[in-house]
Motif scaffolding. Structure first.
Motif: not given
Length: 252
Positions: A205-215, A224-232
């Motif tokens: 879900w975090h990858g989807v949300d970040l990718s959607r914001a980018a495209t 977004a920083l928390w999502q990146v930290a979560f994936l890390v």
């Protein structure tokens, strides 16, 4: 070159001999997926989703999902086969290579495969005019991080089993539900609250949300920083478990 780079080179040399078997699917799968889901199903979605055409809305989710599927494909049966059937890991450990080098080198190859898949998907998406910003290029590192967050724990699981029956169970009861309910095809807000929390706890879900914001060219907020930290965090925990499982099996 470091020892990990030599392990990566080994996998790249192998892939040089087999890349033709996956080249067609790497290009055709994004095309068929966007035609089937984005245009076919999207034709029945009146008004789009969140004021965005359904095809444009679904593409980043499909890209993130493809990254996860590729990462899982590379971290399941190949890992199991290197332990149980081909014994490649045992040969590498006798080279001698450290467990760190074996794991890091193979993970680097998995990320290489993820980036190839996502790059092909981005090209097809650009041809359909679904990318709204140059920030869409940020999907590449996002996909790499998302793939790593999934590949490391799955790699640890694959190193813990001795039969591919367990991998089939993993695909059926973990990977498939995650792919369906992580905001790829519809907003997670449509789910019951309990399932929403499950989706938010998973990397996809975090990858989807970040990718959607980018495209879509949407400015990322502080979350977004928390999502990146979560994936890390997922990637780091999975890497620790993988090294531990590999060491238990390879180090006498």
């Amino acid at each position: 070159m470091t020892a990990s780079a030599y392990v990566l080179e080994y996998h790249l040399v192998n892939y040089r001999r087999t890349w033709r078997s996956s080249a067609l699917s790497t290009l055709v799968l994004p095309l068929l997926t966007m035609l089937g889901f984005g245009i076919g199903v999207g034709g029945y979605v009146r008004g789009g989703v969140e004021n965005v055409a359904y095809l444009d809305w679904i593409v980043p989710g499909l890209i993130a999902s493809a990254a996860v599927q590729t990462a899982i494909g590379e971290s399941t049966w190949p890992v199991l086969s290197y332990f149980e059937w081909l014994k490649v890991y045992f040969a590498q450990a006798a080279a001698p290579l450290r467990v760190f080098d074996i794991v890091t080198g193979h993970l680097a190859f998995m990320i290489f495969r993820v980036l190839l898949c996502v790059a092909a998907f981005l090209l097809v998406a650009a041809a359909f005019g679904t990318l709204h910003s140059w920030w869409a290029l940020a999907v590449l590192p996002i996909a790499a991080l998302t793939g790593l967050a999934v590949a490391t724990p799955v790699m640890a699981f694959s190193a813990s089993v001795t039969s591919d029956s367990y991998l089939a169970i993993l695909m059926r009861f973990a990977v498939l539900p995650m792919s369906l309910f992580s905001g790829v095809f519809f907003p997670v807000e449509s789910l019951p609250e309990v399932l929403r929390w499950v989706a938010w706890a998973l990397p996809l879900w975090h990858g989807v949300d970040l990718s959607r914001a980018a495209t879509l060219g949407v400015a990322p907020g502080p979350e977004a920083l928390w999502q990146v930290a979560f994936l890390v965090g997922w990637a780091a925990a999975g890497w620790f478990l993988t090294v531990r499982r590999f060491r238990k099996r390879l180090v006498v």
